[in-house]
Design an enzyme around this catalytic site. Structure first.
Site, PDB file in Angstrom:
ATOM      1  N   ARG A 161       0.832  -1.221   0.000  1.00  0.00           N
ATOM      2  CA  ARG A 161       0.000   0.000   0.000  1.00  0.00           C
ATOM      3  C   ARG A 161       0.866   1.271   0.000  1.00  0.00           C
ATOM      4  NH1 ARG A 161      -3.054  -3.776  -0.762  1.00  0.00           N
ATOM      5  NH2 ARG A 161      -5.142  -3.995   0.081  1.00  0.00           N
ATOM      6  N   SER A 235     -10.766  -1.005   3.007  1.00  0.00           N
ATOM      7  CA  SER A 235     -10.038  -1.103   4.288  1.00  0.00           C
ATOM      8  C   SER A 235      -9.639   0.300   4.738  1.00  0.00           C
ATOM      9  CB  SER A 235      -8.768  -1.926   4.132  1.00  0.00           C
ATOM     10  OG  SER A 235      -9.055  -3.210   3.673  1.00  0.00           O
ATOM     11  N   GLU A 337      -5.085   3.633   5.987  1.00  0.00           N
ATOM     12  CA  GLU A 337      -4.750   3.395   4.582  1.00  0.00           C
ATOM     13  C   GLU A 337      -5.402   4.461   3.702  1.00  0.00           C
ATOM     14  OE1 GLU A 337      -6.685   1.754   1.497  1.00  0.00           O
ATOM     15  OE2 GLU A 337      -5.930  -0.277   1.857  1.00  0.00           O
TER      16      GLU A 337
HETATM   17  P1  FAD Z   1      -9.092   8.333  -5.422  1.00  0.00           P
HETATM   18  O1  FAD Z   1      -9.787   7.967  -4.158  1.00  0.00           O
HETATM   19  O2  FAD Z   1      -9.770   9.275  -6.335  1.00  0.00           O
HETATM   20  O3  FAD Z   1      -7.649   8.919  -5.062  1.00  0.00           O
HETATM   21  C1  FAD Z   1      -6.816   8.260  -4.137  1.00  0.00           C
HETATM   22  C2  FAD Z   1      -5.522   9.085  -3.971  1.00  0.00           C
HETATM   23  O4  FAD Z   1      -4.789   9.077  -5.177  1.00  0.00           O
HETATM   24  C3  FAD Z   1      -5.785  10.554  -3.656  1.00  0.00           C
HETATM   25  O5  FAD Z   1      -4.745  11.004  -2.834  1.00  0.00           O
HETATM   26  C4  FAD Z   1      -5.725  11.232  -5.025  1.00  0.00           C
HETATM   27  O6  FAD Z   1      -5.363  12.591  -4.950  1.00  0.00           O
HETATM   28  C5  FAD Z   1      -4.656  10.399  -5.699  1.00  0.00           C
HETATM   29  N1  FAD Z   1      -4.841  10.267  -7.154  1.00  0.00           N
HETATM   30  C6  FAD Z   1      -5.884   9.687  -7.795  1.00  0.00           C
HETATM   31  N2  FAD Z   1      -5.667   9.684  -9.119  1.00  0.00           N
HETATM   32  C7  FAD Z   1      -4.486  10.293  -9.321  1.00  0.00           C
HETATM   33  C8  FAD Z   1      -3.714  10.622 -10.489  1.00  0.00           C
HETATM   34  N3  FAD Z   1      -4.154  10.307 -11.712  1.00  0.00           N
HETATM   35  N4  FAD Z   1      -2.534  11.249 -10.317  1.00  0.00           N
HETATM   36  C9  FAD Z   1      -2.080  11.580  -9.097  1.00  0.00           C
HETATM   37  N5  FAD Z   1      -2.766  11.306  -7.960  1.00  0.00           N
HETATM   38  C10 FAD Z   1      -3.944  10.673  -8.081  1.00  0.00           C
HETATM   39  N6  FAD Z   1      -7.680  -0.976  -2.565  1.00  0.00           N
HETATM   40  C11 FAD Z   1      -6.815  -2.001  -2.685  1.00  0.00           C
HETATM   41  O7  FAD Z   1      -5.601  -1.809  -2.850  1.00  0.00           O
HETATM   42  N7  FAD Z   1      -7.253  -3.294  -2.626  1.00  0.00           N
HETATM   43  C12 FAD Z   1      -8.546  -3.602  -2.454  1.00  0.00           C
HETATM   44  O8  FAD Z   1      -8.906  -4.775  -2.414  1.00  0.00           O
HETATM   45  C13 FAD Z   1      -9.485  -2.537  -2.324  1.00  0.00           C
HETATM   46  N8  FAD Z   1     -10.791  -2.786  -2.126  1.00  0.00           N
HETATM   47  C14 FAD Z   1     -11.677  -1.759  -1.993  1.00  0.00           C
HETATM   48  C15 FAD Z   1     -13.037  -2.058  -1.795  1.00  0.00           C
HETATM   49  C16 FAD Z   1     -13.961  -1.033  -1.680  1.00  0.00           C
HETATM   50  C17 FAD Z   1     -15.418  -1.379  -1.482  1.00  0.00           C
HETATM   51  C18 FAD Z   1     -13.531   0.315  -1.764  1.00  0.00           C
HETATM   52  C19 FAD Z   1     -14.536   1.432  -1.682  1.00  0.00           C
HETATM   53  C20 FAD Z   1     -12.195   0.625  -1.934  1.00  0.00           C
HETATM   54  C21 FAD Z   1     -11.250  -0.417  -2.040  1.00  0.00           C
HETATM   55  N9  FAD Z   1      -9.882  -0.169  -2.217  1.00  0.00           N
HETATM   56  C22 FAD Z   1      -8.999  -1.204  -2.385  1.00  0.00           C
HETATM   57  C23 FAD Z   1      -9.371   1.226  -2.220  1.00  0.00           C
HETATM   58  C24 FAD Z   1      -9.479   1.913  -3.590  1.00  0.00           C
HETATM   59  O9  FAD Z   1     -10.390   1.281  -4.422  1.00  0.00           O
HETATM   60  C25 FAD Z   1      -8.116   1.961  -4.308  1.00  0.00           C
HETATM   61  O10 FAD Z   1      -7.168   2.617  -3.505  1.00  0.00           O
HETATM   62  C26 FAD Z   1      -8.219   2.668  -5.657  1.00  0.00           C
HETATM   63  O11 FAD Z   1      -7.011   2.515  -6.375  1.00  0.00           O
HETATM   64  C27 FAD Z   1      -8.530   4.158  -5.532  1.00  0.00           C
HETATM   65  O12 FAD Z   1      -8.793   4.666  -6.810  1.00  0.00           O
HETATM   66  P2  FAD Z   1      -9.565   6.013  -7.045  1.00  0.00           P
HETATM   67  O13 FAD Z   1      -9.473   6.345  -8.495  1.00  0.00           O
HETATM   68  O14 FAD Z   1     -10.929   5.949  -6.477  1.00  0.00           O
HETATM   69  O15 FAD Z   1      -8.657   7.015  -6.197  1.00  0.00           O
HETATM   70  N1  EPU Z   2     -10.706 -10.843   9.994  1.00  0.00           N
HETATM   71  C1  EPU Z   2     -11.430 -10.932  11.159  1.00  0.00           C
HETATM   72  N2  EPU Z   2     -12.503 -10.120  11.310  1.00  0.00           N
HETATM   73  C2  EPU Z   2     -12.904  -9.237  10.366  1.00  0.00           C
HETATM   74  C3  EPU Z   2     -12.155  -9.141   9.164  1.00  0.00           C
HETATM   75  C4  EPU Z   2     -11.056  -9.955   9.002  1.00  0.00           C
HETATM   76  O1  EPU Z   2     -11.105 -11.714  12.050  1.00  0.00           O
HETATM   77  O2  EPU Z   2     -13.894  -8.541  10.590  1.00  0.00           O
HETATM   78  C5  EPU Z   2      -9.553 -11.735   9.815  1.00  0.00           C
HETATM   79  C6  EPU Z   2      -9.930 -13.112   9.315  1.00  0.00           C
HETATM   80  O3  EPU Z   2      -9.196 -14.070   9.997  1.00  0.00           O
HETATM   81  C7  EPU Z   2      -9.454 -13.142   7.888  1.00  0.00           C
HETATM   82  C8  EPU Z   2      -8.296 -12.170   7.905  1.00  0.00           C
HETATM   83  O4  EPU Z   2      -8.657 -11.192   8.884  1.00  0.00           O
HETATM   84  O5  EPU Z   2      -9.074 -14.415   7.512  1.00  0.00           O
HETATM   85  C9  EPU Z   2      -8.071 -11.468   6.571  1.00  0.00           C
HETATM   86  O6  EPU Z   2      -9.303 -10.916   6.139  1.00  0.00           O
HETATM   87  P1  EPU Z   2      -9.598 -10.634   4.595  1.00  0.00           P
HETATM   88  O7  EPU Z   2      -9.263 -11.838   3.795  1.00  0.00           O
HETATM   89  O8  EPU Z   2     -10.982 -10.085   4.487  1.00  0.00           O
HETATM   90  O9  EPU Z   2      -8.538  -9.533   4.222  1.00  0.00           O
HETATM   91  P2  EPU Z   2      -8.045  -8.239   4.968  1.00  0.00           P
HETATM   92  O10 EPU Z   2      -6.665  -8.488   5.466  1.00  0.00           O
HETATM   93  O11 EPU Z   2      -9.037  -7.767   5.948  1.00  0.00           O
HETATM   94  C10 EPU Z   2      -6.889  -7.280   2.831  1.00  0.00           C
HETATM   95  C11 EPU Z   2      -6.827  -5.970   2.118  1.00  0.00           C
HETATM   96  C12 EPU Z   2      -8.051  -5.799   1.232  1.00  0.00           C
HETATM   97  C13 EPU Z   2      -8.077  -6.936   0.221  1.00  0.00           C
HETATM   98  C14 EPU Z   2      -8.129  -8.270   0.976  1.00  0.00           C
HETATM   99  C15 EPU Z   2      -8.007  -9.453   0.038  1.00  0.00           C
HETATM  100  C16 EPU Z   2      -5.517  -4.450   3.458  1.00  0.00           C
HETATM  101  C17 EPU Z   2      -5.514  -3.257   4.347  1.00  0.00           C
HETATM  102  N3  EPU Z   2      -6.714  -4.872   3.046  1.00  0.00           N
HETATM  103  O12 EPU Z   2      -8.004  -7.219   3.736  1.00  0.00           O
HETATM  104  O13 EPU Z   2      -7.931  -4.550   0.548  1.00  0.00           O
HETATM  105  O14 EPU Z   2      -9.183  -6.826  -0.637  1.00  0.00           O
HETATM  106  O15 EPU Z   2      -7.013  -8.343   1.904  1.00  0.00           O
HETATM  107  O16 EPU Z   2      -6.710  -9.542  -0.432  1.00  0.00           O
HETATM  108  O17 EPU Z   2      -4.456  -4.967   3.131  1.00  0.00           O
HETATM  109  C18 EPU Z   2      -8.468  -2.235   0.633  1.00  0.00           C
HETATM  110  O18 EPU Z   2      -7.249  -2.023   0.579  1.00  0.00           O
HETATM  111  O19 EPU Z   2      -9.311  -1.315   0.654  1.00  0.00           O
HETATM  112  C19 EPU Z   2      -8.952  -3.616   0.670  1.00  0.00           C
HETATM  113  C20 EPU Z   2     -10.240  -3.943   0.761  1.00  0.00           C
END
Ligand code: FAD
Ligand code: EPU
Length: 341
Positions: A161, A235, A337
């Site tokens: 991240r 997250s 994050e």
């Molecule tokens: P924004 O929220 O618009 O911007 C994020 C940051 O980047 C801001 O600081 C912005 O200024 C900057 N930025 C955006 N675009 C540019 C650009 N073109 N140039 C310079 N700076 C820029 N993230 C994960 O890594 N893994 C996951 O599994 C994951 N799951 C998610 C699930 C949900 C339901 C949600 C809501 C979010 C999740 N995220 C996850 C977080 C998010 O989706 C990612 O971080 C995504 O890449 C953000 O993209 P965005 O275009 O919405 O960025």
């Molecule tokens: N867990 C709990 N309770 C909860 C949630 C999770 O006990 O309420 C424990 C469980 O044991 C589970 C473990 O945490 O097995 C891991 O949970 P999960 O697989 O849901 O993944 P996570 O670590 O919570 C991360 C990323 C996610 C990504 C998933 C899958 C981060 C900060 N988050 O979540 O990214 O989608 O793994 O790879 O690394 C995001 O960045 O926004 C995001 C959603």
């Protein structure tokens, strides 16, 4: 060039937080972007899909929404295709486009909200893959001198991240396009336990990148709240990394604690577990907790949610309370994050 004044950002952030931008515009090309950057403001904020941002106040400068479009294959060799996408392309559309062409590498990252331009910002990752594994290069425009710079894999200093754009070059560049190096012959990554289980449940006979994508979509949909229904930014905190000794000591007191061994010898803790196992006074767990419209998701404790009309400050205060209580119980400090504005 059309610059709007005093615009609500509610529909531009997936938390659905009400905050205003003093000035707001969007751009579809580098020329349009350059023109807008010449409109000098105390600050500019580049916005993609707004899915990793929490507004805790109005933004007193110029918000620029990146709408640079287009996906093209720029070259290929025996093993790889190189696919360049505009920063404004929706991330999941790119993933589906690559799957349809049988180009492998992005399938584990299906259904992550947001746009291409933000994917290198925090080296997005999910289900065993991070974009650094398929990243080739990106183009970014320097906000001050207006020059375009190409960043390769090493330049980006990707970590968990993390990237150079969140640290040394924070707020300095606008990412305009990203090129990914995708495999013509896939190596399937099903290392994340939940994928194997889901593939079994789906009764998949022959593994494919589409099957992996479908499995990831099913898993994600079962526990992550859809921002269209309930405001969130995924997250809220990172999973913290602790030395092995600290983990072993914690395990003695909390035998069920979840941790994954890292190559550097440290252990990554599941922040969701830490949050689920702690809570505010008189309440067993933060999971499902709600104070006004700010809450902690009932199916994934790592995700903070806006049940309707929470303010950014209320979500932020809740995150502070969670950090405090996890620190008190486990001695571990959670780091946010989500980008706080
Ligand atoms: P924004 O929220 O618009 O911007 C994020 C940051 O980047 C801001 O600081 C912005 O200024 C900057 N930025 C955006 N675009 C540019 C650009 N073109 N140039 C310079 N700076 C820029 N993230 C994960 O890594 N893994 C996951 O599994 C994951 N799951 C998610 C699930 C949900 C339901 C949600 C809501 C979010 C999740 N995220 C996850 C977080 C998010 O989706 C990612 O971080 C995504 O890449 C953000 O993209 P965005 O275009 O919405 O960025
Ligand atoms: N867990 C709990 N309770 C909860 C949630 C999770 O006990 O309420 C424990 C469980 O044991 C589970 C473990 O945490 O097995 C891991 O949970 P999960 O697989 O849901 O993944 P996570 O670590 O919570 C991360 C990323 C996610 C990504 C998933 C899958 C981060 C900060 N988050 O979540 O990214 O989608 O793994 O790879 O690394 C995001 O960045 O926004 C995001 C959603």
């Amino acid at each position: 060039m059309n610059i709007l004044e005093n615009i609500s950002l509610k529909k531009y952030n997936t938390f659905g937080i009400e905050a205003n931008a003093a000035y707001f515009s969007s751009f579809k090309s580098i020329d349009e972007l350059s023109e807008l950057l010449a409109f000098k403001q105390p600050s500019t904020l580049i916005l993609g899909g707004g899915s990793n941002i929490l507004f805790t106040q109005n933004f007193n400068g110029l918000v620029l929404k990146n709408e640079m479009d287009g996906i093209i294959k720029i070259k290929e060799d025996d093993a790889y295709v190189y696919v360049k996408a505009g920063a404004g392309v929706n991330w999941h559309s790119l993933v589906l486009f690559c799957i349809a062409n049988n180009w492998a590498g992005l399938e584990n990252l299906s259904l992550i909200p947001g746009n291409v331009g933000a994917s290198p910002m925090q080296n997005i990752g999910a289900y065993g893959v991070e974009i650094k594994e398929v990243f080739y290069e990106l183009e970014a425009l320097h906000k001050e001198d207006g020059k375009t710079v190409v960043f390769n894999l090493n330049d980006c200093a990707f970590g968990y991240r993390e990237s150079v754009f969140k640290r040394k070059y924070k707020n300095q560049f606008v990412i305009t396009s990203v090129t990914y190096r995708l495999n013509k012959k896939p190596t399937f990554n099903t290392s994340y336990g939940a994928i194997e289980l889901e593939l079994e449940r789906m009764q998949v006979k022959e593994l494919s990148i589409r099957a992996i994508s479908d499995a990831v979509i099913n898993i994600r949909s079962s526990k992550l709240p859809n921002p269209a229904e309930i405001g969130n930014a995924g997250s809220f905190f990172k999973n913290p990394e602790v030395p092995k000794d600290q983990f072993d000591n914690l395990k003695k007191v909390f035998p069920n604690m979840v941790g994954y061994a890292l190559e550097n010898g440290n252990v990554k803790l599941a922040a969701g577990w830490l949050i689920e196992q702690s809570g505010p006074q008189d309440v067993v767990s933060w999971k499902g907790y709600r104070k006004g419209d700010a809450g902690c998701h009932a199916k994934q404790a790592l995700v903070l949610v806006n049940h309707g009309n929470a303010t950014g400050t209320e979500i932020y205060s809740l995150s502070e309370e969670i950090i405090r209580s996890v620190k008190e119980k486990f001695g571990v400090v959670l780091v946010r994050e989500v980008n706080i504005i």
